[in-house]
Enzyme design. Structure first.
Site, short mmCIF file in Angstrom:
data_model
loop_
_atom_site.label_atom_id
_atom_site.label_comp_id
_atom_site.label_asym_id
_atom_site.label_seq_id
_atom_site.Cartn_x
_atom_site.Cartn_y
_atom_site.Cartn_z
NE ARG A 222 16.18 46.72 25.58
CZ ARG A 222 14.75 46.14 25.95
NH1 ARG A 222 14.52 46.15 27.35
NH2 ARG A 222 13.70 46.09 25.10
CG ASP B 136 13.64 46.22 33.34
OD1 ASP B 136 14.05 45.93 32.05
OD2 ASP B 136 12.85 46.94 33.62
CE LYS C 86 9.75 46.19 33.42
NZ LYS C 86 10.15 47.06 32.76
CG HIS D 122 2.63 43.36 31.78
ND1 HIS D 122 2.94 44.61 32.40
CD2 HIS D 122 2.98 43.65 30.47
CE1 HIS D 122 3.53 45.27 31.62
NE2 HIS D 122 3.74 44.54 30.52
CB SER E 295 12.39 44.10 29.98
OG SER E 295 11.86 45.38 30.44
N1 URA Z 1 8.15 47.37 28.28
C1 URA Z 1 8.98 46.85 29.20
O1 URA Z 1 8.62 47.00 30.28
N2 URA Z 1 10.27 46.53 28.84
C2 URA Z 1 10.48 46.66 27.37
O2 URA Z 1 11.65 45.89 27.33
C3 URA Z 1 9.65 47.18 26.65
C4 URA Z 1 8.39 47.61 27.01
#
Ligand code: URA
Ligand code: CA
Length: 433
Positions: free
Chosen positions: A168, A161, A187, A82, A183
């Site tokens: 947020r 999320d 994923k 990632h 977050s």
């Molecule tokens: N990218 C994400 O997937 N989540 C965040 O909170 C910030 C950047």
């Protein structure tokens, strides 16, 4: 359990239990907890932070809020990579076939997303016929047989999320290390990764502008991953200028092909070798980083990585002849140079502004509904530290329209030429705990 008590507890700086965190995440996902209470808790977390146990609990609660992908039918250790943002980041396109040809199973779920250029899937769709509409069975079969496949995001992964991120965004609580780290990690875990290699960018074009912030985020994510049983490490890499030369979808595919041939930009090549070596070790396909790197260098030299890329494109309906003839990729109508106004050394190329310039040409999406133009973009001719003569090209602009004056201004405004300049360090740090 009452949400108001959970909010008060965090407001007072006390750690929440796993059950309290799960109560909040589940309740909010189901719509049982209102936005105003969730907002209050997010703000309390923003100021009071979370312990490592809380961060792990939040991550797993978000994983459990929706479907998860079961990759257990694929043999071997599934390593996911990632990158936290970046401009013209062509690494995934190169890494997938590269590490696959070293035996690492690459089972990638990818989205389209918003941004300066398209996501990995958009980029690959500049290859005629390539598609990501695979059934789960086809996906697993391809990875077991040929070690690499990319499937469009399907299923309802981490709905908590999605809802929390949107909240947020409008409550000033995006920029919180525990919230960002959980977050991102939720994923990756929901998508079935056994091990995770993180590329945390630092610099003007990155989400984390300073090295200190990038390091804190990297530690946070690595500790969450390792704490929940996913072998995780992070590389902190430079994004003070765009990576490689190309910013744009088909242009980046071309750059990826060149890199797989061993003829790519120096920085992109080095970063994929560093990240790739870590992935090979995480997948236990080499005993150490030196052995892993040697393996990757040899599959570039002997053509196996390039051959793997062709096979991957073919397997998913793509015309693999673009690899030998990149001229078959979509090409923009116009190609214009941006000549340097003075001689000297390039001392700055503001990465995110170059991304904005590519976006102005139509390479990216501002809203989910936007169409992107796969052929347009920018190819830098100089990188930071390079000498330049007045009149020499700084960048080539590939466009649909003849009038590119606003893009030209953007580029001039964000490339600085000085009397001297140094090449930025590419790899800042490796974080393993
Ligand atoms: N990218 C994400 O997937 N989540 C965040 O909170 C910030 C950047
Ligand atoms: Ca690039």
């Amino acid at each position: 359990m009452r949400m108001v008590d959970i909010i008060s507890k965090k407001r007072d700086g006390l750690p929440l239990t796993k059950n309290e965190i799960a109560f909040f995440v589940e309740g909010y996902t189901k719509g049982e907890i209102p936005d105003y209470q969730a907002s209050a808790l997010l703000m309390a977390i923003y100021f009071e932070d979370m312990t490592e146990e809380e961060r792990q609990a939040l991550t797993m609660a978000m994983v459990n809020s929706g479907e998860t992908i079961d990759l257990s039918a694929i043999s071997g250790i599934k390593v996911d990579k990632h990158s936290t943002g970046g401009v013209g980041d062509t690494t995934t396109l190169v890494l997938a076939p590269l590490v696959a040809s070293a035996g690492v199973p690459v089972a990638k779920m990818s989205g389209r997303g918003l941004g300066h250029t398209g996501g990995t899937i958009d980029k690959l769709e500049s290859v005629k016929g390539f598609h990501v509409e695979l059934s789960k069975e086809e996906f697993i079969e391809l990875v077991n047989h040929d070690k690499v496949a990319i499937m469009g995001q399907s299923g309802n992964l981490t709905p908590a999320d999605k809802k929390l991120y949107a909240l947020r965004d409008v409550t000033g609580t995006v920029n919180s290390i525990p919230l960002i780290a959980s977050s991102i990690m939720s994923k990756k875990i929901a998508a079935g990764a056994d091990a995770i290699c993180l590329d945390v960018k630092t610099g003007a074009g990155a989400f984390m502008k300073t090295e200190e912030d990038a390091e804190n985020l990297a530690h946070a994510m690595v500790r969450i991953g390792n704490g929940v049983g996913r072998n995780t490490m992070a590389v902190i890499s430079d994004m003070s200028q765009p990576l490689g030369y190309a910013i744009g979808n088909a242009l980046e595919v071309k750059e990826a092909i060149a890199t797989l041939k061993g003829e790519g930009p120096e920085d992109l090549t080095e970063l994929v070798l560093v990240l790739g070596s870590q992935m090979v070790v995480l997948a236990q396909k080499a005993d150490n980083l030196e052995e892993a790197r040697a393996k990757l260098e040899s599959v570039i030299q002997n053509g196996a990585a390039l051959e793997k890329f062709k096979e991957f494109l073919r397997n998913q309906g793509g015309d693999d002849s673009v690899v030998d003839d990149p001229g078959k990729l979509p090409e923009a109508a116009f190609k214009q140079e941006i000549p340097a106004k003075q001689s000297g050394f390039v001392s700055e190329i503001v990465a995110d502004e170059m991304g904005v310039a590519a976006m102005m040409l139509g390479a990216g999406r501002a809203t989910k509904e936007d169409e992107i133009d796969l052929s347009v973009g920018i190819v830098l001719r100089k990188k930071v530290g390079d000498a330049v003569q007045e009149g020499e090209s700084l960048a080539t602009v590939y466009s649909h329209q003849t009038d590119i004056s606003s893009v030209r201004d953007k580029i001039y405004g964000n490339i600085t030429i000085s009397d001297h300049a140094e090449k930025p360090k590419l790899i800042h740090k490796i974080i393993t705990e």
